[in-house]
Design a protein around this motif. Structure first.
Motif, PDB file in Angstrom:
ATOM      1  N   GLU A  54       0.831  -1.120   0.048  1.00 57.16           N
ATOM      2  CA  GLU A  54       0.010   0.078   0.237  1.00 57.16           C
ATOM      3  C   GLU A  54       0.932   1.266   0.240  1.00 57.16           C
ATOM      4  O   GLU A  54       0.502   2.212  -0.716  1.00 57.16           O
ATOM      5  CB  GLU A  54      -1.156   0.132   1.353  1.00 57.16           C
ATOM      6  CG  GLU A  54      -1.672   1.338   1.058  1.00 57.16           C
ATOM      7  CD  GLU A  54      -2.914   1.262   2.191  1.00 57.16           C
ATOM      8  OE1 GLU A  54      -3.304   0.301   2.568  1.00 57.16           O
ATOM      9  OE2 GLU A  54      -3.302   2.534   2.405  1.00 57.16           O
ATOM     10  N   LEU A  70      -7.640   0.285  -1.929  1.00 57.35           N
ATOM     11  CA  LEU A  70      -8.200  -1.370  -1.755  1.00 57.35           C
ATOM     12  C   LEU A  70      -7.669  -2.077  -2.981  1.00 57.35           C
ATOM     13  O   LEU A  70      -7.550  -1.628  -3.991  1.00 57.35           O
ATOM     14  CB  LEU A  70     -10.077  -1.213  -2.144  1.00 57.35           C
ATOM     15  CG  LEU A  70     -10.462  -0.171  -0.890  1.00 57.35           C
ATOM     16  CD1 LEU A  70     -12.025  -0.475  -1.007  1.00 57.35           C
ATOM     17  CD2 LEU A  70     -10.132  -0.425   0.574  1.00 57.35           C
ATOM     18  N   PHE A  71      -7.398  -3.333  -2.451  1.00 56.56           N
ATOM     19  CA  PHE A  71      -7.032  -4.538  -3.104  1.00 56.56           C
ATOM     20  C   PHE A  71      -8.089  -5.434  -3.330  1.00 56.56           C
ATOM     21  O   PHE A  71      -8.385  -5.866  -2.113  1.00 56.56           O
ATOM     22  CB  PHE A  71      -5.683  -5.104  -2.697  1.00 56.56           C
ATOM     23  CG  PHE A  71      -4.452  -4.223  -2.559  1.00 56.56           C
ATOM     24  CD1 PHE A  71      -3.731  -3.915  -3.661  1.00 56.56           C
ATOM     25  CD2 PHE A  71      -4.355  -3.231  -1.548  1.00 56.56           C
ATOM     26  CE1 PHE A  71      -2.713  -3.158  -3.519  1.00 56.56           C
ATOM     27  CE2 PHE A  71      -3.359  -2.413  -1.343  1.00 56.56           C
ATOM     28  CZ  PHE A  71      -2.463  -2.187  -2.396  1.00 56.56           C
ATOM     29  N   LEU A  72      -8.859  -5.768  -4.282  1.00 50.81           N
ATOM     30  CA  LEU A  72     -10.026  -6.469  -4.595  1.00 50.81           C
ATOM     31  C   LEU A  72     -10.003  -7.517  -5.433  1.00 50.81           C
ATOM     32  O   LEU A  72      -8.927  -7.448  -6.167  1.00 50.81           O
ATOM     33  CB  LEU A  72     -11.207  -5.352  -4.687  1.00 50.81           C
ATOM     34  CG  LEU A  72     -11.422  -4.425  -3.854  1.00 50.81           C
ATOM     35  CD1 LEU A  72     -12.523  -3.282  -4.480  1.00 50.81           C
ATOM     36  CD2 LEU A  72     -11.914  -4.994  -2.544  1.00 50.81           C
ATOM     37  N   TYR A 192      -9.661   3.047 -10.472  1.00 56.53           N
ATOM     38  CA  TYR A 192      -9.812   1.622 -10.492  1.00 56.53           C
ATOM     39  C   TYR A 192      -9.208   1.130 -11.540  1.00 56.53           C
ATOM     40  O   TYR A 192      -9.035   1.214 -12.857  1.00 56.53           O
ATOM     41  CB  TYR A 192     -11.256   0.947 -10.080  1.00 56.53           C
ATOM     42  CG  TYR A 192     -12.053   0.900 -11.362  1.00 56.53           C
ATOM     43  CD1 TYR A 192     -12.878   2.046 -11.333  1.00 56.53           C
ATOM     44  CD2 TYR A 192     -12.098  -0.214 -12.275  1.00 56.53           C
ATOM     45  CE1 TYR A 192     -13.712   2.253 -12.325  1.00 56.53           C
ATOM     46  CE2 TYR A 192     -12.914   0.041 -13.567  1.00 56.53           C
ATOM     47  CZ  TYR A 192     -13.896   1.004 -13.301  1.00 56.53           C
ATOM     48  OH  TYR A 192     -14.688   1.189 -14.583  1.00 56.53           O
ATOM     49  N   TRP A 227     -17.599  -1.713  -0.405  1.00 60.14           N
ATOM     50  CA  TRP A 227     -16.248  -1.238  -0.410  1.00 60.14           C
ATOM     51  C   TRP A 227     -15.718  -0.599   1.116  1.00 60.14           C
ATOM     52  O   TRP A 227     -14.730  -0.744   1.375  1.00 60.14           O
ATOM     53  CB  TRP A 227     -16.007  -0.107  -1.396  1.00 60.14           C
ATOM     54  CG  TRP A 227     -16.284  -0.754  -2.757  1.00 60.14           C
ATOM     55  CD1 TRP A 227     -15.891  -1.874  -3.157  1.00 60.14           C
ATOM     56  CD2 TRP A 227     -16.460   0.001  -4.045  1.00 60.14           C
ATOM     57  NE1 TRP A 227     -16.113  -2.315  -4.472  1.00 60.14           N
ATOM     58  CE2 TRP A 227     -16.547  -0.904  -5.159  1.00 60.14           C
ATOM     59  CE3 TRP A 227     -17.004   1.286  -4.114  1.00 60.14           C
ATOM     60  CZ2 TRP A 227     -16.832  -0.932  -6.630  1.00 60.14           C
ATOM     61  CZ3 TRP A 227     -17.384   1.642  -5.715  1.00 60.14           C
ATOM     62  CH2 TRP A 227     -17.255   0.696  -6.759  1.00 60.14           C
ATOM     63  N   HIS A 230     -14.677  -3.468   3.069  1.00 60.16           N
ATOM     64  CA  HIS A 230     -13.170  -4.016   2.854  1.00 60.16           C
ATOM     65  C   HIS A 230     -12.378  -2.692   3.361  1.00 60.16           C
ATOM     66  O   HIS A 230     -11.174  -3.210   3.628  1.00 60.16           O
ATOM     67  CB  HIS A 230     -13.245  -3.928   1.256  1.00 60.16           C
ATOM     68  CG  HIS A 230     -13.788  -5.103   0.639  1.00 60.16           C
ATOM     69  ND1 HIS A 230     -13.118  -6.368   0.396  1.00 60.16           N
ATOM     70  CD2 HIS A 230     -15.040  -5.208  -0.053  1.00 60.16           C
ATOM     71  CE1 HIS A 230     -14.089  -7.372   0.116  1.00 60.16           C
ATOM     72  NE2 HIS A 230     -15.284  -6.736  -0.099  1.00 60.16           N
ATOM     73  N   ALA A 231     -12.757  -1.417   3.184  1.00 56.44           N
ATOM     74  CA  ALA A 231     -11.723  -0.259   3.520  1.00 56.44           C
ATOM     75  C   ALA A 231     -11.510  -0.525   5.138  1.00 56.44           C
ATOM     76  O   ALA A 231     -10.278  -0.176   5.594  1.00 56.44           O
ATOM     77  CB  ALA A 231     -12.290   0.824   3.117  1.00 56.44           C
ATOM     78  N   SER A 235      -8.847  -4.452   3.287  1.00 55.63           N
ATOM     79  CA  SER A 235      -8.811  -5.267   2.323  1.00 55.63           C
ATOM     80  C   SER A 235      -8.680  -6.605   2.735  1.00 55.63           C
ATOM     81  O   SER A 235      -8.503  -7.595   1.621  1.00 55.63           O
ATOM     82  CB  SER A 235      -7.975  -5.002   0.949  1.00 55.63           C
ATOM     83  OG  SER A 235      -8.179  -3.641   0.615  1.00 55.63           O
ATOM     84  N   PRO A 240      -8.060 -12.535   0.804  1.00 58.83           N
ATOM     85  CA  PRO A 240      -7.729 -11.838  -0.394  1.00 58.83           C
ATOM     86  C   PRO A 240      -6.913 -12.563  -1.516  1.00 58.83           C
ATOM     87  O   PRO A 240      -6.331 -13.665  -0.908  1.00 58.83           O
ATOM     88  CB  PRO A 240      -6.941 -10.759   0.041  1.00 58.83           C
ATOM     89  CG  PRO A 240      -6.001 -11.087   1.030  1.00 58.83           C
ATOM     90  CD  PRO A 240      -7.200 -11.899   1.939  1.00 58.83           C
ATOM     91  N   TRP A 245      -1.611 -10.142  -4.829  1.00 63.65           N
ATOM     92  CA  TRP A 245      -0.944  -8.910  -4.181  1.00 63.65           C
ATOM     93  C   TRP A 245       0.427  -9.096  -3.973  1.00 63.65           C
ATOM     94  O   TRP A 245       0.960  -7.987  -4.377  1.00 63.65           O
ATOM     95  CB  TRP A 245      -1.539  -9.105  -2.658  1.00 63.65           C
ATOM     96  CG  TRP A 245      -1.870  -7.883  -1.828  1.00 63.65           C
ATOM     97  CD1 TRP A 245      -1.009  -6.748  -2.010  1.00 63.65           C
ATOM     98  CD2 TRP A 245      -3.015  -7.500  -1.002  1.00 63.65           C
ATOM     99  NE1 TRP A 245      -1.707  -5.796  -1.133  1.00 63.65           N
ATOM    100  CE2 TRP A 245      -2.674  -6.334  -0.521  1.00 63.65           C
ATOM    101  CE3 TRP A 245      -3.934  -8.322  -0.540  1.00 63.65           C
ATOM    102  CZ2 TRP A 245      -3.541  -5.662   0.467  1.00 63.65           C
ATOM    103  CZ3 TRP A 245      -4.737  -7.626   0.553  1.00 63.65           C
ATOM    104  CH2 TRP A 245      -4.414  -6.496   1.213  1.00 63.65           C
TER     105      TRP A 245
END
Lengths: 362, 362
Positions: A54, A70-72, A192, A227, A230-231, A235, A240, A245
């Motif tokens: 991050e 965020l990593f989704l 995004y 979201w 997730h935040a 995440s 995940p 990642w």
């Protein structure tokens, strides 16, 4: 066999040094005695990695403090479906600038949960230009205004300083040109990007969202589709995609070490200029019909003057170690994708091949 | 350092031979001159892989012809949210058997789109047993009946031949025990599993769905949230998590080569018997309170007779090369997860450590 030069539109080429590091660390990552993909996402080693990635993303992209990172999972298309559910009221107007295939996909995914509105469309002109600002029909009450920063199929790219006004939050699909040049992210409420073009492997999607947007109520939906949840969980609301990642992190670190977005803007300018020159100077042998001001630096579609040569172009380029040059089926022809991990020298090989092919078949 | 013995609940241990193959192929997969993660999902090499993996999954799990096999992103939790959107009418009753934490999560994700109903719950008994069939309150008009085949936190596992009757399609979360023993999938309308326990890395989720279920209209939703659309596109409606798909394929092939689900049923029986014996024969030093008939073969939570010893147990086990033994924060204590890739000999090392620790601290 030797490494090929990969011009695929995505999944796409990654830096060889990144792949070599992933290879070395496959059975023992950071002295853990395990592959990173075997470790709990909630254990200290992976949590440390997540924080580092991050921080690196914030550094590389100059993400403002006002925005969450965020990593989704699920790809950009899933985010497009979740966009109105998260930040629009039921049936609220949502504005879309339609610049090509992917803008249409974004609008289609949002349609079940918003009153989607075409601000302007380049479709009548076969998406060869960006509809001018003067023709945009913005809605006064739109929940947001969505643009597609780069169109991989039609090969058009928005300027980074596009004037979107201030009447609604500006949301941009950066999937295919994120980190390709410096961007002022404070101008965007959200950007995004699926990782599989400029950020690494498929299977992970980066979302950079202004925090006040996360406070919108949106529409009834599950927690996992939210979201803000997730935040709140860094995440890690559910497990995940950890390996993705990690590899994204290696790619981001590599981009920082190479000189960051300013350096990639320089390289991408040089690379795309080489290919457009090879097309424009070919006396009609190759053709790209996008207006100059809208031409993408990332994806360059082109046709041969005689489509009967397409098969030979693909076979001979492949034999020369150049892959992924077949155009998208929607428009045919060829396409060269020149993401950050494609070196300038790789593009010189492509351009030399194009000259040579033209000599032999011209 | 040397490879550790990884008892993590997921992401979890993978077969070393699989990781070595992934390592070898990292820069040149199948002679393509590229990493599998760099290749277009629509190119011939990846399309061939996708077909092979589906065939291997069908082989390993004896998937009936009546069922489609999908490879999806977003994890099991996302599928739990999409379940009522895809196969229930708005506000329709949906039945849930609540056997632990993960059954509750499944129900929570469905709640915004269904009238969720608890058929029976083990919560009053702290989830130490499965509510008996005689106490289930099934709804006559339920869209489906959801069960959680194995609970990783509470360590309870349903018998495979659970009698669910025929009044509604039976849906099972197989995330943590898929491929751990032969299952008659014809009894299930749908099973699904995040890959990160028995199938490989996180970031990809397997869904096996009876085809008639895909014809249900469900509720208004985006195309990308629609399983029938994914099925129609061979799980390539958008860019799938290609590296995850590949690694899942290597794990599935490895399981077939090892002897398939019958052989893993034997190994998992042996492994779990070793650990339960170490607990039950410890004269109260270790304790697991799940009733024998409901004990999980995959995840074995246990507490030490004195919680003050927890820190020493974790530190000493880690020093001995045994990781991932810390219990979930929801119930504390320890947990040993014994997925397919954990060899019997690895469990013998754990059991020896448990005996030794007890001698030193008993």
């Amino acid at each position: 066999m030797a490494r090929v030069l990969n011009f695929s539109a995505g999944p796409a080429v990654m830096p060889e040094v990144v792949l070599r590091q992933a290879q070395e660390e496959m059975l023992d990552w950071r002295g853990t005695g395990a592959c990173v993909a075997e470790l709990s996402h909630r254990g200290a080693p992976f949590m440390a990695l997540a924080s580092e990635v991050e921080a690196d993303v914030r550094n590389l992209l100059a993400v403002p403090e006002s925005h969450a990172v965020l990593f989704l999972a699920g790809g950009a298309t899933t985010l497009q479906a979740l966009l109105p559910l998260n930040i629009a009221k039921q049936g609220q107007r949502a504005d879309y600038l339609v610049t090509g295939h992917w803008a249409k996909v974004a609008m289609k995914q949002a349609a079940p949960a918003a009153d989607v509105h075409v601000v302007a469309s380049g479709e009548a002109g076969q998406f060869r230009s960006i509809p001018p600002r003067s023709e945009w029909q913005r809605s006064p009450d739109a929940a947001y205004f969505h643009v597609t920063a780069n169109e991989t199929i039609h090969g058009v790219e928005l300027p980074d300083d596009i004037d979107a006004g201030t009447s609604a939050p500006l949301i941009a699909d950066f999937s295919s040109n994120i980190a390709s040049r410096p961007s002022d992210l404070s101008r965007y409420a959200m950007v995004y990007a699926g990782a599989q073009k400029n950020l690494g492997p498929s299977g992970i999607t980066l979302a950079i969202i202004r925090k006040d947007l996360l406070e919108r109520r949106g529409q009834p939906r599950a927690d996992i589709l939210t979201w803000a949840s997730h935040a709140a969980q860094g995440s890690m609301l559910n497990t995940p995609p950890t390996w993705n990642w990690y590899l994204l992190g290696l790619c981001v670190r590599w981009m920082i070490e190479q000189g960051g977005t300013a350096e990639f803007a320089r390289r991408n300018g040089e690379k795309s200029a080489l290919v457009y020159a090879a097309i424009d100077d070919s006396e009609g042998f190759y053709r790209n019909d996008v207006v100059t001001s809208a031409r993408s630096r990332m994806n360059i579609p082109f046709v041969l003057h005689d489509a009967a040569l397409d098969a030979a172009f693909l076979a001979e380029s492949q034999a020369a170690g150049l892959i992924g040059l077949k155009g998208h089926k929607a428009i045919g022809g060829m396409r060269a994708s020149l993401y950050n991990a494609m070196p300038v020298d790789g593009v010189r090989v492509l351009v030399d091949f194009m000259h040579d092919f033209r000599k032999r078949h011209g």
